[in-house]
Design a protein around this motif. Structure first.
Motif, mmCIF file in Angstrom:
data_model
loop_
_atom_site.group_PDB
_atom_site.id
_atom_site.type_symbol
_atom_site.label_atom_id
_atom_site.label_comp_id
_atom_site.label_asym_id
_atom_site.label_seq_id
_atom_site.Cartn_x
_atom_site.Cartn_y
_atom_site.Cartn_z
ATOM 1 N N GLU A 125 -5.414 -11.766 49.220
ATOM 2 C CA GLU A 125 -6.614 -12.494 48.303
ATOM 3 C C GLU A 125 -7.760 -12.054 48.235
ATOM 4 O O GLU A 125 -8.452 -11.705 47.239
ATOM 5 N N TYR A 145 -15.026 -10.907 51.712
ATOM 6 C CA TYR A 145 -14.806 -12.399 51.870
ATOM 7 C C TYR A 145 -13.984 -12.507 53.276
ATOM 8 O O TYR A 145 -12.960 -13.319 53.419
ATOM 9 N N ALA A 206 -4.839 -19.427 42.623
ATOM 10 C CA ALA A 206 -6.034 -19.913 42.849
ATOM 11 C C ALA A 206 -7.327 -19.577 43.349
ATOM 12 O O ALA A 206 -8.174 -19.359 43.072
ATOM 13 N N LYS A 207 -6.759 -18.887 44.799
ATOM 14 C CA LYS A 207 -7.905 -18.357 45.578
ATOM 15 C C LYS A 207 -8.391 -17.067 44.974
ATOM 16 O O LYS A 207 -9.524 -16.893 44.948
ATOM 17 N N ASP A 210 -10.858 -17.858 42.138
ATOM 18 C CA ASP A 210 -12.083 -18.297 42.949
ATOM 19 C C ASP A 210 -12.796 -17.273 43.233
ATOM 20 O O ASP A 210 -13.970 -17.157 42.975
ATOM 21 N N ASN A 213 -14.137 -15.100 40.562
ATOM 22 C CA ASN A 213 -15.331 -15.903 39.763
ATOM 23 C C ASN A 213 -16.413 -15.866 40.553
ATOM 24 O O ASN A 213 -17.784 -15.433 39.957
ATOM 25 N N ARG A 214 -16.286 -15.880 41.731
ATOM 26 C CA ARG A 214 -17.579 -15.463 42.843
ATOM 27 C C ARG A 214 -18.119 -14.311 42.626
ATOM 28 O O ARG A 214 -19.590 -14.145 42.617
#
Length: 305
Positions: A125, A145, A206-207, A210, A213-214
């Motif tokens: 991810e 991340y 979903a992760k 996210d 988007n970040r």
């Protein structure tokens, strides 16, 4: 020069005409859109062609440069001497076998990550927003991340300088922060085998959404760049230090410290490699003067200045 010309003539005998380009601008092949010409830019389409190219280049003893999709790279303004071998979209196959994913070196990291997510496999991810190919990610041990590619690598296949197929386990690849053995041995990465874990597809996707988007809201994707310009100094964040020094928007020629994210140097139009080098040095000097912290480029620099 004679050796190079003879080498190019030999390469043209074994590769299609459109696979051997002379004086090819490297600005066409880097995400920075910067760089002078390569003497000869070669694009093999098969493993057999790639091995043959390596053996011919060795036979004529001319300089050899390996290139993926050109992210995290600054090519100098006078370009690259010798032969540049490019394994990009022609080497982009992705397959699955249980919890293992095999990806050829030219596959984009975003595509490999999404492939894993659709297969309900977790562990990649973090990489969905990393620009560039998986070959480049292995070369640099790319991360984002709080994840690093080394955490999921099972095996890497490559071509060594003799033209032989060789294989590396995770341990043999000698991963460390933004480093792998491939930076030292000049092997050409061909394919990566990743070991992932079964997970919940909805949670994985979903992760990824996210993190995507970040990335899109915080990073200056509207301008060409090579990704994060500086390595993270111990105990700090490079972008934060640069921002605190008041350097957002600092410009040299066509190169600029991004106004959106200070950790990125972007090409706002017509930037040269020298512009980028001068801007990097200015940032390093000012941050050191203000905070006593030395910043080191994460971007790899190649070619003649």
């Amino acid at each position: 020069m004679q050796k190079l010309n003879e080498c190019i003539a030999k390469l043209k005998q074994i590769l299609p005409e459109d696979s051997v380009l002379i004086d090819e601008p490297m600005s066409k092949h880097t995400t920075f859109q910067i760089g002078g010409p390569a003497d000869c830019f070669v694009m093999p389409s098969t493993v057999e062609e790639a091995i043959a190219v390596i053996k011919i280049v060795k036979e004529y003893d001319v300089p050899l440069t390996m290139l993926g999709n050109g992210s995290n790279l600054l090519v100098m303004d006078k370009g690259i001497r010798g032969i540049v071998v490019n394994l990009n979209e022609r080497f982009a196959k992705i397959t699955r076998d249980g919890n293992f994913i095999k990806a050829q070196c030219g596959a984009l990291m975003v595509d490999v990550s999404k492939f894993a997510g659709e297969a309900s496999l977790t562990g990649l991810e973090f990489a969905v927003g990393i620009p560039g190919s998986i070959g480049g990610c292995i070369f640099m041990n790319a991360g984002a991340y709080d994840g690093e590619i080394k955490n999921v690598v099972h095996r890497v296949s490559a071509i060594d300088k003799e033209g032989n197929l060789v294989y590396y386990t995770n341990e043999e690849a000698q991963f460390s922060y933004r480093h792998s053995i491939f930076q030292d041995n000049d092997n050409l990465i061909l394919e990566v085998e990743l070991e992932l874990q079964e997970g919940n597809q909805d949670e994985i996707l979903a992760k990824m959404a996210d993190l995507t988007n970040r990335r899109e809201t915080k990073q200056p994707l509207e301008y060409p760049s090579a990704g994060s310009t500086f390595k993270r100094p111990p105990g700090y964040f490079a972008g934060t230090l640069i921002d605190q020094t008041g350097l957002k928007g600092l410009t040299v020629g066509g190169a600029q410290v991004s106004k959106k994210h200070a950790g990125f140097v972007v090409n706002i139009g017509g930037a040269t490699a020298q512009d980028v080098l001068d801007l990097i040095k200015e940032v390093q000097d000012r941050v050191y003067k203000a905070h006593g912290v030395k910043l080191y480029p994460e971007v790899k620099m190649i070619g003649e200045q």
